[in-house]
Design an enzyme around this catalytic site. Sequence first.
Site, PDB file in Angstrom:
ATOM      1  N   PHE A   4       0.852  -1.198   0.000  1.00 33.76           N
ATOM      2  CA  PHE A   4       0.000   0.000   0.000  1.00 33.76           C
ATOM      3  C   PHE A   4       0.888   1.250   0.000  1.00 33.76           C
ATOM      4  O   PHE A   4       1.939   1.257   0.642  1.00 33.76           O
ATOM      5  CB  PHE A   4      -0.863  -0.047   1.261  1.00 33.76           C
ATOM      6  N   ASP A  17       1.307  -6.084   7.359  1.00 29.61           N
ATOM      7  CA  ASP A  17       0.131  -5.224   7.445  1.00 29.61           C
ATOM      8  C   ASP A  17      -1.096  -6.072   7.121  1.00 29.61           C
ATOM      9  O   ASP A  17      -1.193  -6.663   6.040  1.00 29.61           O
ATOM     10  CB  ASP A  17       0.283  -4.053   6.457  1.00 29.61           C
ATOM     11  N   TYR A  24     -10.917   0.442  10.382  1.00 24.73           N
ATOM     12  CA  TYR A  24     -12.145   0.928   9.739  1.00 24.73           C
ATOM     13  C   TYR A  24     -12.504   0.186   8.455  1.00 24.73           C
ATOM     14  O   TYR A  24     -13.451   0.544   7.780  1.00 24.73           O
ATOM     15  CB  TYR A  24     -12.057   2.432   9.466  1.00 24.73           C
ATOM     16  N   LYS A  25     -11.744  -0.844   8.092  1.00 27.26           N
ATOM     17  CA  LYS A  25     -12.106  -1.605   6.886  1.00 27.26           C
ATOM     18  C   LYS A  25     -12.996  -2.780   7.308  1.00 27.26           C
ATOM     19  O   LYS A  25     -14.100  -2.560   7.754  1.00 27.26           O
ATOM     20  CB  LYS A  25     -10.833  -2.023   6.155  1.00 27.26           C
ATOM     21  N   ARG A  51     -12.759  -2.215  -8.128  1.00 24.32           N
ATOM     22  CA  ARG A  51     -12.568  -3.098  -6.983  1.00 24.32           C
ATOM     23  C   ARG A  51     -13.892  -3.389  -6.286  1.00 24.32           C
ATOM     24  O   ARG A  51     -14.668  -2.472  -6.033  1.00 24.32           O
ATOM     25  CB  ARG A  51     -11.683  -2.359  -5.978  1.00 24.32           C
TER      26      ARG A  51
HETATM   27  C1  LIG Z   1      -6.077   1.245   4.557  1.00 15.99           C
HETATM   28  C2  LIG Z   1      -4.639   0.969   4.714  1.00 15.99           C
HETATM   29  C3  LIG Z   1      -3.812   1.826   5.432  1.00 15.99           C
HETATM   30  C4  LIG Z   1      -4.393   3.070   6.014  1.00 15.99           C
HETATM   31  O1  LIG Z   1      -3.522   3.748   6.862  1.00 15.99           O
HETATM   32  P1  LIG Z   1      -4.055   4.938   7.729  1.00 15.99           P
HETATM   33  O2  LIG Z   1      -2.904   5.342   8.537  1.00 15.99           O
HETATM   34  O3  LIG Z   1      -5.224   4.449   8.516  1.00 15.99           O
HETATM   35  O4  LIG Z   1      -4.502   6.027   6.814  1.00 15.99           O
HETATM   36  C5  LIG Z   1      -2.478   1.483   5.562  1.00 15.99           C
HETATM   37  N1  LIG Z   1      -1.984   0.354   5.013  1.00 15.99           N
HETATM   38  C6  LIG Z   1      -2.769  -0.490   4.309  1.00 15.99           C
HETATM   39  C7  LIG Z   1      -2.197  -1.728   3.727  1.00 15.99           C
HETATM   40  C8  LIG Z   1      -4.102  -0.201   4.128  1.00 15.99           C
HETATM   41  O5  LIG Z   1      -4.876  -1.031   3.434  1.00 15.99           O
END
Ligand SMILES: *Cc1c(COP(=O)(O)O)cnc(C)c1O
Length: 392
Positions: A121, A190, A215-216, A363
Amino acid sequence: MTTVDGDLLDRSDPLAPIRALFDLPEGVVYLDGNSLGPPLRSVRARVAATLEEWGADLIAGWFQRGWVDLPARVGARIGGIVGAEPDSVVACDSTSVNLFKALDAACSLRKGVLLTDTGNFPTDLYILTALARRQERTCRVVEPQALVDSLTPEVAVVALTQVDFKTGRLHDLRRLSARAAETDTIVVCDLSHSAGVMPIGLAETGVGLAVGCGYKYLNGGPGAPGYLYVSPSVQEMAGNPLTGWFGHEDPFRFSPRYQPAAGVGRMQVGTPNVLSLVALDEALTAFAGVDLKEVRRKSLGLTSTFIEMIDAMFGDQVEIVTPRQQAERGSQVTLRHPRAGPVVEALARKGVVGDYRPPDLIRFGFAPLFNSYKDSCIAATTLEAVLEEALS
Ligand SMILES: *Cc1c(COP(=O)(O)O)cnc(C)c1O
């Protein structure tokens, strides 16, 4: 074409009743729970109750209502979902901040090269490359398929996201960790796109540190706190680079000297976000008593149903980017289309919410706790209508 009876599949789905816990708009097929999960119906009352506590108890709420312990309590719930050892997860900060702390801690344990893959990401890549620069280390970025074979003895830390947010490809964490054990490399994983949709079994994988998003698929609400896992095997060696007072062994002694808390608690930095943690805590009740093997089975059922229908409708006219091999698939299906942006907008107008990842990806995230087989079918038939009507 194949006819899939979504209703029939839903009737034999043991997870189907959980959907009623969620507050989803009528007539919407929500396939974006991998960006922002929907609220549980019970969240509103729970947050309102906390607001009442705040008004009634003021400063005393921190201890009388246990607000100070929320990072550990919510961390323990998440630990259950990701299969971590007891007291090895804390809920705090954002995923990005937690990743910085986790990577820095991992670097303090091993000298050498950092390794990641191009499917990681963006925030993860940004933080990793900046950290490598600060530490004057080399950072190698390889193709996702090459990650395991790129693990050589000079690699100190390998950082990956278990499920690729774009393609939905699932890394083989066990294979990677086994190789990392041979090269004495610390794995920092992650879990943002895998926690809550499959068993992860962190305690058995050999992952050193992990982070993830609240939050996902965990449905904690916009900007919900993330979480951080530190394996018990490195907990006492791993330090937090952001030595704030909530990582102190006794913040309320107000000592001028920093003394890290025992265990994963030291990974906290500042004052917990009580309202957000309460919302996340409530959201996690949806997982109570849920068998994650069942969740994974349904996740694969939902994505496979969707893939089969897309194949039957479009053949090779629409490219499916997500691996067809179930063992290599997370809980999303990504399609490639030259007009991906307008297609996603047209779908949303017809009540099917997916998302667009430029330049040409569409997606669809499938959340087994609230999506149904019928959702998969509606999404596929709506996509067919959109592609045929408006865009041919
Ligand atoms: C959604 C997501 C993030 C989000 O990071 P925030 O600090 O909450 O903005 C980070 N890494 C991955 C792999 C994600 O999918």
